[in-house]
Design an enzyme around this catalytic site. Structure first.
Site, PDB file in Angstrom:
ATOM      1  NE  ARG A 299      -3.563  -0.371   2.717  1.00 47.00           N
ATOM      2  CZ  ARG A 299      -4.074  -0.524   3.930  1.00 47.00           C
ATOM      3  NH1 ARG A 299      -3.631  -0.107   4.980  1.00 47.00           N
ATOM      4  NH2 ARG A 299      -4.903  -1.519   3.944  1.00 47.00           N
TER       5      ARG A 299
ATOM      6  NE  ARG B  89      -1.885   1.725   9.450  1.00 49.06           N
ATOM      7  CZ  ARG B  89      -2.618   0.750   9.296  1.00 49.06           C
ATOM      8  NH1 ARG B  89      -3.601   0.868   8.202  1.00 49.06           N
ATOM      9  NH2 ARG B  89      -2.846  -0.255  10.124  1.00 49.06           N
TER      10      ARG B  89
ATOM     11  CE  LYS C  96      -5.783  -0.792  11.199  1.00 45.52           C
ATOM     12  NZ  LYS C  96      -6.613  -1.294  10.378  1.00 45.52           N
TER      13      LYS C  96
ATOM     14  CE  LYS D 114      -7.111   3.394   9.155  1.00 45.17           C
ATOM     15  NZ  LYS D 114      -8.329   2.388   8.645  1.00 45.17           N
TER      16      LYS D 114
ATOM     17  CB  CYS E  43     -13.794  -3.624   1.946  1.00 44.86           C
ATOM     18  SG  CYS E  43     -14.503  -5.614   2.389  1.00 44.86           S
TER      19      CYS E  43
ATOM     20  CB  CYS F  99      -9.112  -9.240   2.596  1.00 45.32           C
ATOM     21  SG  CYS F  99      -9.186  -8.843   4.356  1.00 45.32           S
TER      22      CYS F  99
ATOM     23  CB  CYS G  61     -14.894  -8.876   8.054  1.00 53.79           C
ATOM     24  SG  CYS G  61     -13.648  -7.716   8.305  1.00 53.79           S
TER      25      CYS G  61
ATOM     26  CB  CYS H  93     -12.020  -1.930   4.964  1.00 54.04           C
ATOM     27  SG  CYS H  93     -10.934  -2.865   5.941  1.00 54.04           S
TER      28      CYS H  93
HETATM   29 FE1  SRM Z   1      -8.820  -1.776   6.338  1.00 53.63          FE
HETATM   30  C1  SRM Z   1      -7.508  -4.365   7.945  1.00 53.63           C
HETATM   31  C2  SRM Z   1      -7.946  -3.215   3.320  1.00 53.63           C
HETATM   32  C3  SRM Z   1      -9.555   1.088   4.797  1.00 53.63           C
HETATM   33  C4  SRM Z   1     -10.426  -0.938   9.111  1.00 53.63           C
HETATM   34  N1  SRM Z   1      -7.873  -3.476   5.580  1.00 53.63           N
HETATM   35  C5  SRM Z   1      -7.368  -4.629   6.671  1.00 53.63           C
HETATM   36  C6  SRM Z   1      -6.578  -5.406   5.792  1.00 53.63           C
HETATM   37  C7  SRM Z   1      -5.124  -5.064   5.634  1.00 53.63           C
HETATM   38  C8  SRM Z   1      -6.778  -6.946   5.986  1.00 53.63           C
HETATM   39  C9  SRM Z   1      -5.724  -7.370   7.525  1.00 53.63           C
HETATM   40  O1  SRM Z   1      -5.863  -7.036   8.468  1.00 53.63           O
HETATM   41  O2  SRM Z   1      -4.927  -8.473   7.019  1.00 53.63           O
HETATM   42  C10 SRM Z   1      -7.270  -5.251   4.325  1.00 53.63           C
HETATM   43  C11 SRM Z   1      -6.446  -5.550   2.970  1.00 53.63           C
HETATM   44  C12 SRM Z   1      -7.349  -6.183   2.141  1.00 53.63           C
HETATM   45  C13 SRM Z   1      -6.644  -6.570   0.696  1.00 53.63           C
HETATM   46  O3  SRM Z   1      -6.499  -7.629   0.454  1.00 53.63           O
HETATM   47  O4  SRM Z   1      -6.256  -5.608   0.335  1.00 53.63           O
HETATM   48  C14 SRM Z   1      -7.940  -3.840   4.576  1.00 53.63           C
HETATM   49  N2  SRM Z   1      -8.767  -1.064   4.633  1.00 53.63           N
HETATM   50  C15 SRM Z   1      -8.475  -1.919   3.347  1.00 53.63           C
HETATM   51  C16 SRM Z   1      -8.684  -1.016   2.026  1.00 53.63           C
HETATM   52  C17 SRM Z   1      -7.901  -1.228   1.062  1.00 53.63           C
HETATM   53  C18 SRM Z   1     -10.305  -1.156   1.837  1.00 53.63           C
HETATM   54  C19 SRM Z   1     -10.616  -0.722   0.415  1.00 53.63           C
HETATM   55  O5  SRM Z   1     -11.288  -1.564  -0.242  1.00 53.63           O
HETATM   56  O6  SRM Z   1     -10.267   0.354   0.103  1.00 53.63           O
HETATM   57  C20 SRM Z   1      -8.597   0.428   2.736  1.00 53.63           C
HETATM   58  C21 SRM Z   1      -7.288   0.856   2.736  1.00 53.63           C
HETATM   59  C22 SRM Z   1      -7.097   2.126   3.425  1.00 53.63           C
HETATM   60  C23 SRM Z   1      -5.569   2.890   3.117  1.00 53.63           C
HETATM   61  O7  SRM Z   1      -5.226   3.030   2.011  1.00 53.63           O
HETATM   62  O8  SRM Z   1      -5.006   3.104   3.938  1.00 53.63           O
HETATM   63  C24 SRM Z   1      -8.930   0.114   4.082  1.00 53.63           C
HETATM   64  N3  SRM Z   1      -9.622  -0.087   6.944  1.00 53.63           N
HETATM   65  C25 SRM Z   1     -10.146   0.950   6.009  1.00 53.63           C
HETATM   66  C26 SRM Z   1     -10.958   1.645   6.872  1.00 53.63           C
HETATM   67  C27 SRM Z   1     -11.615   2.890   6.084  1.00 53.63           C
HETATM   68  C28 SRM Z   1     -10.884   4.218   6.239  1.00 53.63           C
HETATM   69  O9  SRM Z   1      -9.941   4.325   6.922  1.00 53.63           O
HETATM   70  O10 SRM Z   1     -11.192   5.015   5.566  1.00 53.63           O
HETATM   71  C29 SRM Z   1     -11.413   1.471   8.094  1.00 53.63           C
HETATM   72  C30 SRM Z   1     -12.300   1.743   9.197  1.00 53.63           C
HETATM   73  C31 SRM Z   1     -11.802   2.915   9.870  1.00 53.63           C
HETATM   74  C32 SRM Z   1     -11.100   2.453  11.076  1.00 53.63           C
HETATM   75  O11 SRM Z   1      -9.986   2.330  10.834  1.00 53.63           O
HETATM   76  O12 SRM Z   1     -11.616   2.330  12.078  1.00 53.63           O
HETATM   77  C33 SRM Z   1     -10.566   0.100   8.185  1.00 53.63           C
HETATM   78  N4  SRM Z   1      -9.017  -2.517   8.232  1.00 53.63           N
HETATM   79  C34 SRM Z   1      -9.712  -1.931   9.458  1.00 53.63           C
HETATM   80  C35 SRM Z   1      -9.608  -2.876  10.362  1.00 53.63           C
HETATM   81  C36 SRM Z   1     -10.438  -2.744  11.846  1.00 53.63           C
HETATM   82  C37 SRM Z   1      -9.468  -1.694  12.689  1.00 53.63           C
HETATM   83  C38 SRM Z   1     -10.312  -1.493  14.134  1.00 53.63           C
HETATM   84  O13 SRM Z   1      -9.965  -0.544  14.636  1.00 53.63           O
HETATM   85  O14 SRM Z   1     -10.720  -2.504  14.597  1.00 53.63           O
HETATM   86  C39 SRM Z   1      -8.592  -3.771  10.247  1.00 53.63           C
HETATM   87  C40 SRM Z   1      -8.241  -5.008  10.981  1.00 53.63           C
HETATM   88  C41 SRM Z   1      -7.136  -4.684  12.030  1.00 53.63           C
HETATM   89  O15 SRM Z   1      -6.590  -3.524  11.847  1.00 53.63           O
HETATM   90  O16 SRM Z   1      -6.604  -5.474  12.559  1.00 53.63           O
HETATM   91  C42 SRM Z   1      -8.378  -3.513   8.826  1.00 53.63           C
HETATM   92 FE1  SF4 Z   2     -10.991  -7.451   4.799  1.00 49.34          FE
HETATM   93 FE2  SF4 Z   2     -12.890  -6.992   6.611  1.00 49.34          FE
HETATM   94 FE3  SF4 Z   2     -11.226  -4.816   5.775  1.00 49.34          FE
HETATM   95 FE4  SF4 Z   2     -13.121  -6.208   4.132  1.00 49.34          FE
HETATM   96  S1  SF4 Z   2     -13.524  -4.941   5.976  1.00 49.34           S
HETATM   97  S2  SF4 Z   2     -10.858  -5.566   3.423  1.00 49.34           S
HETATM   98  S3  SF4 Z   2     -13.171  -8.147   4.695  1.00 49.34           S
HETATM   99  S4  SF4 Z   2     -10.783  -6.582   6.753  1.00 49.34           S
END
Ligand code: SRM
Ligand code: SF4
Length: 572
Positions: free
Chosen positions: A84, A153, A222, A224, A444, A450, A489, A493
């Site tokens: 990323r 981030r 993390k 943000k 997502c 993922c 899930c 995201c």
């Molecule tokens: Fe996310 C984890 C993809 C935005 C909350 N996110 C992941 C992972 C890395 C899975 C993992 O833990 O192994 C995913 C990778 C999937 C893949 O195969 O690419 C993933 N997140 C994404 C992206 C690519 C979704 C998308 O379709 O665009 C976004 C990348 C953002 C970036 O460029 O940095 C993405 N993730 C978000 C957002 C929305 C936002 O920030 O705008 C959230 C919700 C806001 C927040 O942070 O609360 C988000 N991602 C999470 C979480 C839950 C964190 C938590 O507080 O519980 C995880 C899991 C974790 O961190 O353990 C996670």
């Molecule tokens: Fe993966 Fe869950 Fe984030 Fe979707 S919402 S990219 S399934 S970690």
């Protein structure tokens, strides 16, 4: 400005979760990454490095479509890496876009993905090509430092600095904040870019010298930050740990309202986890904003939960200690208090598609993409189209928070050429032929990459929308803007808990349905029904959509209608 890390608090981390141990032993993010990547016997890396590599902007994954077949053949999983980029504000030049395109072909799975945080991900990179990928990114002046991991981030900011003078004044703050909060360890440069060791202190040095902000243990989790410019809220700014809302008067940026404690992730079965929108707490001037974000991050560093990663986001720190405590702690560290909040209103969220003239007498084109995936398919070849546009240097590119792209800095006489290139590749430059639901959709990544996905999202939501469109058409709602989002899930995201219609995957083909989010990004939705399959989704939504068409008040959004009708009182 730099406040030394309190020794006692930093030490406490060593007894925390296993990730804390890994950070502690990593020698400022080096771990055994060099050894792991030199090991020719496996496509994988060590368990500790699996965690550590996130700080370098990359995740180890495996192709889940091939998992069972590999298992049956007694082969190790098809390991691959996602990487990323860090692109504050989401802006890249035509040359950089071409580099992204080339990298995806040379090292990745021939696609790349625009994310919900205005940046880019590559998938499907095998271990032995990761270093070349990072070096190719570096050559294009791009990096992935702090793309992931327990640090701040990618910093988000509303699209196109040329849209107004305020946009132009606000946009540079995304980069300034991102750079101000970057980890200082040279591990990334040494491991991937072959920088000789020793440009900074390595093991044995004092934490405060090597990582003045983060120390040896970085953050508990993390972090943000996002910036929005009212009345537009393209990025759902209140879902960030820190949301900054730009306040302007007479075309001058006065400063930012500061909102703290947002975060959308939840865990099924853990009632103590929840989504939370950030709370507006006060106003700071542009001169104060770097101090405000720095010390907020430092407070989370010192007080965040390091024992349970499910409860370690800043929102839980805020709720545990309280907003008043936080404001006092921040004022003590900054040496000034936040001022009273300025009034503001958000009237829109999502992206505005089509052509718009910008203040520099150029144009930009808001282009809707199918959930950010840049790929050629049988129907359209958007990847080739955008590469051609970049090759001809017709524009710059700006990723949006909604997985779309803006083609920016377009000269008037190049507009027709861009439209033609898109058409030749089967792509309409205008999104008005799409339903309002599709225009306002986010999904997502989920399967097949993922590891957390329990159900499909990116590969399924377009099909579900195709099945909902005849229903919308039947009730005259085809052009209505209704926000629909799906995640595989409950991590959030795709920001599905902020949608008017939100889906969260429970198991293959089954989703929890959430309703009633605010159209302007200022209200979370609520669980309405659990564990629905596609047939149940369609039969559940149809009568609600019919009632909305017949009973809504003038200008009433779908989410507001759900609330007024009390539908959530009869929730799951
Ligand atoms: Fe996310 C984890 C993809 C935005 C909350 N996110 C992941 C992972 C890395 C899975 C993992 O833990 O192994 C995913 C990778 C999937 C893949 O195969 O690419 C993933 N997140 C994404 C992206 C690519 C979704 C998308 O379709 O665009 C976004 C990348 C953002 C970036 O460029 O940095 C993405 N993730 C978000 C957002 C929305 C936002 O920030 O705008 C959230 C919700 C806001 C927040 O942070 O609360 C988000 N991602 C999470 C979480 C839950 C964190 C938590 O507080 O519980 C995880 C899991 C974790 O961190 O353990 C996670
Ligand atoms: Fe993966 Fe869950 Fe984030 Fe979707 S919402 S990219 S399934 S970690």
């Amino acid at each position: 400005m730099t406040k030394p890390i309190p020794k006692g608090l930093n030490e406490r981390a060593i007894n925390g979760s296993d990730v804390e141990r890994i950070k502690d032993q990593s020698n400022y993010l080096r771990g055994t990454l060099v050894e792991s990547f030199a090991n020719p016997l496996t496509g994988s890396i060590s368990a500790d490095d699996h965690q550590l590599i996130k700080f370098h902007g990359t995740y180890e994954q495996d192709d889940r479509d091939r998992r069972n077949e590999r298992l049956a053949r007694k082969l190790e999983p098809a390991y691959e890496f996602m990487i990323r980029a860090r692109i504050p504000g989401g802006n890249v030049t035509a040359e950089q876009w071409l580099a992204l395109d080339t990298i995806s072909d040379l090292y990745g799975n021939h696609t790349f993905r625009l994310t919900t945080r205005q940046t880019v991900q590559f998938h499907g990179i095998v271990k032995f090509k990761l270093k070349q990928t990072i070096q190719a990114m570096d050559k294009a002046l791009l990096d992935s430092i702090a793309g992931c991991g327990d640090v701040n981030r990618n910093v988000m900011c509303s699209p196109d600095p040329a849209l107004s003078s305020i946009n132009a004044q606000v946009y540079p703050w995304a980069t300034k904040i991102s750079e101000h909060l970057m980890p200082k360890s040279r591990a990334y440069h040494e491991i991937w870019l072959d920088e000789p060791q020793g440009r900074t202190l390595v093991a044995g040095g004092e934490a405060e010298e090597i990582e003045p902000l983060y120390g040896k243990h970085y953050l508990p989790r993390k972090f943000k930050i996002g910036i929005a410019i009212p009345p537009h809220n393209e990025s759902d700014v209140h879902m960030n740990d820190i949301g900054l809302i730009a306040i302007a008067k007479n075309d001058q940026l006065l400063g930012f309202n500061v909102a703290v404690g947002g975060g959308l992730g939840m865990t099924f079965g853990r009632e103590d986890t929840y989504a939370r929108l950030a709370t507006d707490i006060g106003f700071c001037t542009p001169e104060q904003v770097l101090d405000v974000v720095y010390h907020t991050v430092a407070i989370q560093r010192d007080f965040g939960n390091r024992q349970d990663r499910k409860l370690s986001r800043f929102k839980y720190t805020i709720d545990k200690y309280g907003l008043e405590w936080f404001k006092q702690e921040l004022a003590a560290r900054c040496g000034f208090e936040l001022q009273a909040l300025h009034p503001y209103t958000f009237t829109t969220t999502g992206d505005r598609f089509g052509w718009a003239e910008t203040t520099d007498k150029r144009w930009h084109l808001g282009l809707r993409l199918e959930h950010g995936r840049i790929q050629d398919t049988e129907k359209t070849s958007i990847k080739s189209a955008l590469a051609q546009i970049a090759r001809e240097k017709l524009c710059a590119f700006r990723m949006t928070a909604n997985q779309n792209v803006f083609l920016t800095e377009v000269k008037k006489n190049n507009k027709a050429r861009i439209v033609n290139i898109l058409k030749e590749h089967g792509y309409e430059s205008d999104a008005s032929h799409l339903s309002g639901l599709r225009r306002n959709s986010i999904a997502c990544v989920a399967l097949n990459t993922c590891p957390q996905a329990m159900a499909e999202a990116e590969r399924y939501l377009p099909n579900l929308i195709t099945k909902l469109e005849p229903i919308l058409d039947k009730y005259g709602l085809l052009q209505d803007n209704i926000k629909i989002r799906m995640t595989g899930c409950p991590n959030g995201c795709g920001r599905s808990v902020m949608a008017e219609i939100g889906f969260i995957g429970k198991s293959p083909g089954r989703y929890n349905l959430y309703l009633g989010g605010g159209f302007n990004g200022q209200r979370l939705n609520k669980l309405y029904r659990e564990n629905l399959d596609e047939a149940a989704i369609l039969t559940t939504l149809e009568p609600i959509l019919a009632d909305y068409a017949n009973q809504r008040e003038t200008g009433e959004t779908f989410g507001d209608f759900i609330l007024r009708k009390g539908l959530l009182d009869q929730a799951a």
